[in-house]
Motif scaffolding. Sequence first.
Motif, short mmCIF file in Angstrom:
data_model
loop_
_atom_site.label_atom_id
_atom_site.label_comp_id
_atom_site.label_asym_id
_atom_site.label_seq_id
_atom_site.Cartn_x
_atom_site.Cartn_y
_atom_site.Cartn_z
N UNK A 29 20.59 -30.20 32.69
CA UNK A 29 21.50 -29.29 33.40
C UNK A 29 22.58 -28.77 32.46
N UNK A 30 23.22 -29.68 31.74
CA UNK A 30 24.28 -29.28 30.82
C UNK A 30 23.74 -28.38 29.71
N UNK A 31 22.54 -28.68 29.25
CA UNK A 31 21.92 -27.88 28.20
C UNK A 31 21.66 -26.46 28.69
N UNK A 32 21.16 -26.32 29.92
CA UNK A 32 20.87 -25.00 30.48
C UNK A 32 22.13 -24.17 30.63
N UNK A 33 23.20 -24.80 31.13
CA UNK A 33 24.46 -24.08 31.29
C UNK A 33 24.99 -23.61 29.95
N UNK A 34 24.89 -24.45 28.94
CA UNK A 34 25.37 -24.08 27.61
C UNK A 34 24.60 -22.90 27.03
N UNK A 35 23.28 -22.90 27.20
CA UNK A 35 22.46 -21.80 26.71
C UNK A 35 22.89 -20.47 27.34
N UNK A 39 24.41 -17.07 25.75
CA UNK A 39 23.64 -15.85 26.01
C UNK A 39 24.52 -14.79 26.64
N UNK A 40 25.43 -15.23 27.51
CA UNK A 40 26.34 -14.30 28.16
C UNK A 40 27.24 -13.56 27.19
N UNK A 41 27.48 -14.14 26.01
CA UNK A 41 28.29 -13.49 24.99
C UNK A 41 27.61 -12.25 24.44
N UNK A 42 26.29 -12.18 24.60
CA UNK A 42 25.52 -11.07 24.04
C UNK A 42 25.29 -9.95 25.04
N UNK A 184 16.50 -11.11 41.35
CA UNK A 184 17.84 -11.01 40.76
C UNK A 184 18.41 -12.32 40.32
N UNK A 185 17.57 -13.28 39.93
CA UNK A 185 18.05 -14.59 39.49
C UNK A 185 18.75 -14.49 38.14
N UNK A 186 18.09 -13.88 37.17
CA UNK A 186 18.62 -13.82 35.81
C UNK A 186 19.05 -12.42 35.38
N UNK A 187 18.72 -11.42 36.18
CA UNK A 187 19.14 -10.05 35.87
C UNK A 187 19.24 -9.29 37.18
N UNK A 188 20.07 -8.26 37.22
CA UNK A 188 20.27 -7.51 38.47
C UNK A 188 19.00 -6.80 38.91
#
Length: 263
Positions: A29-35, A39-42, A184-188
């Motif tokens: 869970x922690x690993x997924x959130x960190x990824x 990724x959100x920075x990009x 719309x889970x990972x993209x709109x």
Amino acid sequence: MRKCLAFLKRDFLIETSYRFNFLLSLAGLLFSVTIFYFLGKMVDPSMVRGSADDYFSFALVGMALALFLRTGLGSFAESLREEQMAGTLEAVMSTPTSLVTVVLSSSLWRFTFTSLAALAFLGTGALFGVSYAGANWGAALLIFALTVAAFSSLGIISASFIVTFKRGDPVNWLVSSLSVLLGGVFYPVTVLPAWLRPLSKALPITWSLEGLRAALLRGAGLHELRGKMAVLAIITITLLPLSLALFRLAVNHARKTGTLSKY
């Protein structure tokens, strides 16, 4: 209620006997959130404007709800499969316990664990800077309850295939694949081709995600969310009785064919 608690206690004791697996789940869970944080920075925040302030918070709600999608679709079938493999399903069905109680109680622990995991997702997101200061938690809980009911209805239909065919579950595969692809889970949804967008509206997760993001990230109230709640309620009212009827037919068929003992 006593029988439901008995199912919950049994599954809790089984799960907690595998402590290392629990720690691995937490680490994942922690690993997924960190990824997704990096990724959100990009990703340009304007891509998700209207749903969230940035991509990380957008994806965080999507990941949390995807946990419930997986649990709703798979928990009933997985529980029944485990009961079948252990040889206890027939014994449970022979007790004076209603079919509805058996079906719903078998997944109580999985939904409880998933709820804790989703809260951990959101809490970890807060550590990475996601703000819930203006969140409408009451509206979010109502959307969440309708979401669980809708997903559970699909999950019971999925379990009907397991009882009948033992293996091979097209409902789980089809709904989960389409939900991740179009919901719309990972993209709109707006990035989808125009001809695919109407199909996304046929999926419960699309309405759930729009409602939850609006309530948690924009503080939307019940008046603004009433349309999404109405759609989820209609889906549940339609699918839940149908799913229970299909499951009852599946059990009766299994008894007649001898794959489930006749009691």
